[in-house]
Design a protein around this motif. Structure first.
Motif, short mmCIF file in Angstrom:
data_model
loop_
_atom_site.label_atom_id
_atom_site.label_comp_id
_atom_site.label_asym_id
_atom_site.label_seq_id
_atom_site.Cartn_x
_atom_site.Cartn_y
_atom_site.Cartn_z
N PRO A 80 38.80 35.99 42.04
CA PRO A 80 38.56 34.54 42.05
C PRO A 80 37.08 34.20 42.15
N ARG A 81 36.27 34.95 41.41
CA ARG A 81 34.82 34.69 41.32
C ARG A 81 34.47 34.66 39.84
N ASP A 82 33.63 33.71 39.45
CA ASP A 82 33.27 33.56 38.03
C ASP A 82 32.51 34.80 37.55
N LEU A 83 33.08 35.50 36.58
CA LEU A 83 32.45 36.71 36.04
C LEU A 83 31.89 36.47 34.64
N SER A 84 31.91 35.22 34.17
CA SER A 84 31.57 34.95 32.77
C SER A 84 30.12 35.29 32.45
N ARG A 85 29.24 35.27 33.46
CA ARG A 85 27.84 35.58 33.20
C ARG A 85 27.45 36.99 33.66
N CYS A 86 28.44 37.77 34.05
CA CYS A 86 28.16 39.16 34.49
C CYS A 86 27.86 40.01 33.25
N VAL A 87 26.74 40.71 33.27
CA VAL A 87 26.33 41.48 32.09
C VAL A 87 26.39 42.98 32.39
N GLU A 88 26.30 43.76 31.32
CA GLU A 88 26.27 45.21 31.44
C GLU A 88 25.17 45.65 32.38
N GLY A 89 25.49 46.54 33.29
CA GLY A 89 24.48 47.02 34.24
C GLY A 89 24.41 46.20 35.51
N GLN A 90 25.28 45.20 35.60
CA GLN A 90 25.28 44.34 36.78
C GLN A 90 26.52 44.58 37.63
N GLY A 91 26.34 44.56 38.92
CA GLY A 91 27.46 44.63 39.85
C GLY A 91 27.61 43.32 40.57
N LYS A 92 28.81 43.05 41.06
CA LYS A 92 29.06 41.85 41.83
C LYS A 92 30.07 42.16 42.92
N TYR A 93 29.87 41.54 44.07
CA TYR A 93 30.82 41.64 45.18
C TYR A 93 31.96 40.66 44.90
N VAL A 94 33.19 41.17 44.77
CA VAL A 94 34.29 40.31 44.37
C VAL A 94 35.48 40.41 45.34
#
Ligand code: THG
Length: 367
Positions: A80-94
Motif C-alpha cells: 500500500p505504498r505508491d511504487l509508480s516512480r520506483c526505478v531500477e536500482g532503487q529500494g523502498k521500505y514497504v
C-alpha cells in the motif's frame, strides 16, 4: 543451555561456517533459519556498531523474488505504498498488510528490472502470501526464493570498508539504492541499507556456495578499521526507534499504530490488498500509537524484556513491547504500544514481575 537437532527444515545460512569461526555464542530463529545474536561480548558488539564497523550474518532476511511481466503489478497489489516512480536500482521500505489492514511484514523492496523485484522480508512467510495473491488475481508472474543472502556491514566506518572493497562509487549510493556487481568473481548486490541508524551497507550474496569467501574478504579488508562480528543490535535499534515486525507488533497492529504512516499512500489503486481497510483506519484514527517509555529505575532490564502491561492511573493502556537498558542514555527504555489517549510526558507504570515500575512516555526515536 541445550542442543539443536539438525533438520532439513532449518535452512542454513551461507555464512554459518564463518560465524562459527568468529565464535558465535547465541542464535535466534527467524524465517526458519538461525541468526547469530551474540559473539559473547554484548558491550563490545554494541560499541563496535556505534563507533566502528560491524559485520552481520542477516541471511535470515530471505528474498522473495517476483519475476515476469506482472511482477510490478504484483508488487503494487501487495504494497500500500505508491511504487509508480520506483526505478531500477532503487529500494523502498514497504509495509505489507492483509485485507484487514493488519501489518503482516515490513520488507525492503528492491527493483532489479521492470520484470524483476525482490522483497527482503522480515519474519513471516511472504513466499506463500505473494504466490497466493498472484494466483488468485491471475497474474503472469513467478514467485520464488532465489539463492540470495544478505550480509550487513554497519557502523560509521562501514563506508570506508565497503569503498575499499568495492570502489569509491559506494560513497555516492543513496539510501536503499543498490548496484549489481562482482567482488573477486562473487556475484553480489551492494545496497546502502541495514537495520541500524549508524549507516552502512548490505551485500546480498548471489551464490550460496561463496558465503565463507565473501565473509572473509570483508573480514580481511576491514582489519585496518577493526571490523568485527555483530548482529542486528537490540540496544541500538531501540535507541534509534527502528521497528521490529513481530517483536513490536501483534496480530492486530496496523501501520498507523507503529509510525509507518509515511510509507502508506491511500491513493494507490483500489486492488491493493488492505487499502480499503487502511483508508477506513486513517479516517477513524488508529486505536493505539507507538511511543517511547523511560523508566524511573535506572537498572532493571537485564538482557531485556518483552510485552509488559502498561497502566496509567491504574488503568491498562497498552504494552511495553520491548525494553532494554540503553548504554548511551544510561536509562531503561522501551517501545510503548498504547492507547491514542496517551501522550509523551504522561506518567505510567510498567507491570514487571517485581512490581509496577513508574516511568514516563516519550517521543521516538530516543536518539
Ligand atoms: N535489510 C534487509 N532486509 C530486511 C531488513 C533490513 N528485512 C527485514 C527487516 N530488516 C525489514 N524491516 C526494516 C525496517 C526498517 C528499515 C529497514 C527494514 C529501515 N528504516 C529506516 C527508518 O525507519 O528510519 C529508514 C526508512 C526510510 O527512510 O525509508 O531502514 O534491514 N535487506
Amino acid at each position: 543451555m541445550f542442543g539443536l537437532t539438525p533438520s532439513a527444515r532449518l535452512r542454513p545460512s551461507p555464512f554459518y561456517d564463518a560465524t562459527l569461526a568468529e565464535g558465535v555464542t547465541a542464535f535466534t530463529t527467524y524465517n526458519n533459519m538461525l541468526m547469530p545474536t551474540s559473539y559473547g561480548d554484548p558491550a563490545a558488539e554494541y560499541w563496535r556498531l556505534i563507533n566502528g564497523v560491524s559485520q552481520w550474518d542477516v541471511a535470515v532476511e530471505r528474498q522473495v523474488q517476483l519475476k515476469g511481466p506482472d511482477a510490478g503489478r504484483l508488487a503494487q497489489i501487495l504494497a500500500p505504498r505508491d511504487l509508480s516512480r520506483c526505478v531500477e536500482g532503487q529500494g523502498k521500505y514497504v509495509p505489507l498488510c492483509n485485507h484487514g489492514g493488519t501489518l503482516i511484514n515490513d520488507p525492503i523492496l528492491l527493483k532489479l528490472a521492470d520484470d524483476l523485484y525482490w522483497l527482503s522480508i522480515a519474519d513471516s512467510n511472504i513466499w506463500f502470501w505473494a504466490g497466493a495473491i498472484a494466483a488468485e488475481r491471475g497474474l503472469d508472474v513467478e514467485v520464488s526464493e532465489p539463492d540470495v543472502s544478505p550480509m550487513a556491514i554497519q557502523g560509521p566506518k562501514a563506508v570506508d570498508v565497503v569503498a575499499h572493497v568495492c570502489g569509491d562509487w559506494v560513497r555516492d549510493l543513496r539510501y536503499f539504492w543498490f548496484r549489481e556487481t562482482e567482488i573477486e568473481g562473487i556475484p553480489v548486490v551492494v545496497a546502502r541499507s541495514g537495520w541500524s541508524k549508524q549507516g552502512g551497507y548490505e551485500v546480498y550474496l548471489c551464490d550460496g556456495t561463496k558465503g565463507t569467501a565473501l565473509w572473509n574478504l570483508f573480514r580481511e579488508a576491514g582489519r585496518p578499521w577493526d571490523i568485527g562480528p555483530g548482529n542486528p543490535n537490540v540496544y541500538e535499534r531501540i535507541e534509534s526507534g527502528l521497528l521490529s515486525w513481530g517483536g513490536d507488533t501483534d496480530e492486530r497492529t496496523n501501520p498507523f499504530e507503529v509510525r509507518l504512516e509515511r510509507y502508506i499512500d491511500l491513493d494507490v489503486p483500489d486492488d491493493t490488498v488492505g487499502i480499503a481497510a487502511l483508508r477506513r483506519i486513517a479516517a477513524e484514527g488508529p486505536a493505539r500509537h507507538q511511543l517511547g517509555v523511560i523508566l524511573d529505575a535506572a537498572d532493571i532490564a537485564g538482557p531485556g524484556f518483552h510485552w509488559r502491561e502498561i497502566t496509567r492511573n491504574g488503568q491498562r493502556v497498552g504494552d511495553m513491547t520491548n525494553g532494554i537498558r540503553s548504554p548511551r542514555l544510561d536509562r531503561v527504555i522501551g517501545f510503548a504500544l498504547v492507547s491514542r489517549e496517551c501522550a509523551p510526558g504522561d506518567r505510567v507504570e510498567v507491570v514487571m514481575p517485581e512490581g509496577p515500575q513508574p516511568g514516563t512516555l516519550a517521543t521516538l526515536p530516543f536518539l
